[in-house]
Scaffold this motif. Sequence first.
Motif, mmCIF file in Angstrom:
data_model
loop_
_atom_site.group_PDB
_atom_site.id
_atom_site.type_symbol
_atom_site.label_atom_id
_atom_site.label_comp_id
_atom_site.label_asym_id
_atom_site.label_seq_id
_atom_site.Cartn_x
_atom_site.Cartn_y
_atom_site.Cartn_z
ATOM 1 N N PHE A 1 -1.149 10.445 -19.724
ATOM 2 C CA PHE A 1 -1.867 11.509 -20.713
ATOM 3 C C PHE A 1 -3.408 11.205 -20.300
ATOM 4 O O PHE A 1 -3.742 10.312 -20.649
ATOM 5 C CB PHE A 1 -1.636 11.891 -21.910
ATOM 6 C CG PHE A 1 0.161 11.986 -21.880
ATOM 7 C CD1 PHE A 1 0.348 13.337 -21.704
ATOM 8 C CD2 PHE A 1 0.946 11.053 -22.753
ATOM 9 C CE1 PHE A 1 1.719 13.776 -21.831
ATOM 10 C CE2 PHE A 1 2.319 11.646 -22.823
ATOM 11 C CZ PHE A 1 2.567 13.046 -22.445
ATOM 12 N N ASP A 2 -4.136 12.220 -20.076
ATOM 13 C CA ASP A 2 -5.526 12.039 -19.741
ATOM 14 C C ASP A 2 -6.328 12.403 -21.353
ATOM 15 O O ASP A 2 -7.346 12.202 -21.257
ATOM 16 C CB ASP A 2 -6.246 12.964 -18.981
ATOM 17 C CG ASP A 2 -5.945 14.419 -18.963
ATOM 18 O OD1 ASP A 2 -5.875 14.972 -20.279
ATOM 19 O OD2 ASP A 2 -6.419 15.309 -18.365
ATOM 20 N N ARG B 1 5.864 20.838 -13.735
ATOM 21 C CA ARG B 1 5.298 22.455 -13.651
ATOM 22 C C ARG B 1 3.855 22.421 -13.512
ATOM 23 O O ARG B 1 3.447 23.423 -12.464
ATOM 24 C CB ARG B 1 5.693 22.943 -15.227
ATOM 25 C CG ARG B 1 6.923 23.263 -15.469
ATOM 26 C CD ARG B 1 7.220 23.985 -16.694
ATOM 27 N NE ARG B 1 6.729 23.617 -17.997
ATOM 28 C CZ ARG B 1 7.679 22.648 -18.402
ATOM 29 N NH1 ARG B 1 8.730 22.156 -18.435
ATOM 30 N NH2 ARG B 1 7.013 21.980 -19.754
ATOM 31 N N ARG B 2 2.931 21.700 -14.106
ATOM 32 C CA ARG B 2 1.415 21.611 -13.618
ATOM 33 C C ARG B 2 1.190 21.056 -12.315
ATOM 34 O O ARG B 2 0.099 21.380 -11.757
ATOM 35 C CB ARG B 2 0.902 20.643 -14.870
ATOM 36 C CG ARG B 2 0.898 21.358 -16.045
ATOM 37 C CD ARG B 2 0.180 20.781 -17.191
ATOM 38 N NE ARG B 2 0.426 21.311 -18.416
ATOM 39 C CZ ARG B 2 -0.160 20.709 -19.507
ATOM 40 N NH1 ARG B 2 -0.589 19.602 -19.335
ATOM 41 N NH2 ARG B 2 0.021 21.473 -20.829
ATOM 42 N N PHE C 1 -3.057 15.268 -17.176
ATOM 43 C CA PHE C 1 -2.403 13.946 -16.436
ATOM 44 C C PHE C 1 -3.392 13.319 -15.786
ATOM 45 O O PHE C 1 -4.427 13.938 -15.049
ATOM 46 C CB PHE C 1 -1.216 14.445 -15.925
ATOM 47 C CG PHE C 1 0.032 14.612 -16.653
ATOM 48 C CD1 PHE C 1 0.597 14.003 -17.469
ATOM 49 C CD2 PHE C 1 0.134 16.300 -16.654
ATOM 50 C CE1 PHE C 1 1.807 14.519 -18.199
ATOM 51 C CE2 PHE C 1 1.200 16.850 -17.469
ATOM 52 C CZ PHE C 1 2.006 16.027 -18.373
ATOM 53 N N THR C 2 -3.448 12.096 -15.747
ATOM 54 C CA THR C 2 -4.197 11.138 -14.893
ATOM 55 C C THR C 2 -3.037 10.430 -13.916
ATOM 56 O O THR C 2 -2.014 9.797 -14.507
ATOM 57 C CB THR C 2 -4.959 10.169 -15.373
ATOM 58 O OG1 THR C 2 -5.826 10.664 -16.297
ATOM 59 C CG2 THR C 2 -5.580 9.123 -14.453
ATOM 60 N N SER D 1 8.605 12.099 -22.283
ATOM 61 C CA SER D 1 7.330 11.390 -21.745
ATOM 62 C C SER D 1 6.385 12.294 -21.051
ATOM 63 O O SER D 1 5.240 11.875 -20.618
ATOM 64 C CB SER D 1 7.584 10.168 -20.918
ATOM 65 O OG SER D 1 8.422 10.706 -19.837
ATOM 66 N N GLY D 2 6.950 13.614 -20.751
ATOM 67 C CA GLY D 2 5.851 14.359 -19.937
ATOM 68 C C GLY D 2 6.142 14.912 -18.604
ATOM 69 O O GLY D 2 5.554 15.632 -18.127
ATOM 70 N N LYS D 3 7.608 14.220 -18.125
ATOM 71 C CA LYS D 3 7.762 14.522 -16.837
ATOM 72 C C LYS D 3 7.986 15.912 -16.472
ATOM 73 O O LYS D 3 7.560 16.257 -15.532
ATOM 74 C CB LYS D 3 9.154 13.764 -16.487
ATOM 75 C CG LYS D 3 9.330 12.394 -16.701
ATOM 76 C CD LYS D 3 10.481 11.599 -16.351
ATOM 77 C CE LYS D 3 11.658 12.022 -17.214
ATOM 78 N NZ LYS D 3 11.480 11.984 -18.619
ATOM 79 N N SER D 4 8.594 17.032 -17.233
ATOM 80 C CA SER D 4 8.792 18.236 -16.880
ATOM 81 C C SER D 4 7.639 18.895 -16.726
ATOM 82 O O SER D 4 7.339 19.844 -15.990
ATOM 83 C CB SER D 4 9.887 18.921 -17.844
ATOM 84 O OG SER D 4 11.029 18.203 -17.586
#
Length: 165
Positions: free
Chosen positions: A139-140, A20-21, A145-146, A13-16
């Motif tokens: 996700f933006d 990192r970002r 990311f937002t 889902s984008g957690k990692s």
Amino acid sequence: MSEVAVLVGLQASGKSTFYRRRLAETHVHVSKDAFPNARHRQRRQLRLVAEALERGRDVAVDNTNPSPEEWSPLVVPAKERGARVVAYWFPPDLAGSLARNLLRLGRSRVPEAGVRATFRRLRRPRRSDGFDAVRTVTFDGRGGFTVTDEELADQDKSDRSRTNR
């Protein structure tokens, strides 16, 4: 005051990537994925979180953490140590997570049944679960990311409802 960031969402889902970002420069990364062969992964995770907090460090727990059964053992000891606990909620997009998961290689790819099982258990965290803040991460559309704070989102909703009367 130290912070424990609890990432909550499906696999892929984008957690990692978010960690990192957005958090890597300030938070120690703790993930059960880092010790896949450990016997007592939960105990090890809790020990690593406690050690980081004892050193005055912020911590990010990067697992699916789909329900109170998974996040409560993180919230309670963090609070006992005086840490602020923030949930980062990644709203479920089952189709998107399954598609991104298929792009993963080797052991990082999760069986589809595992993603679906997490989806069935996944619950949105709330402040009433003991979190000091709940932030929604999406996700933006530009590769980033937002992040929206729950209180701000709730305030926006109440402002809109007053305006629409």
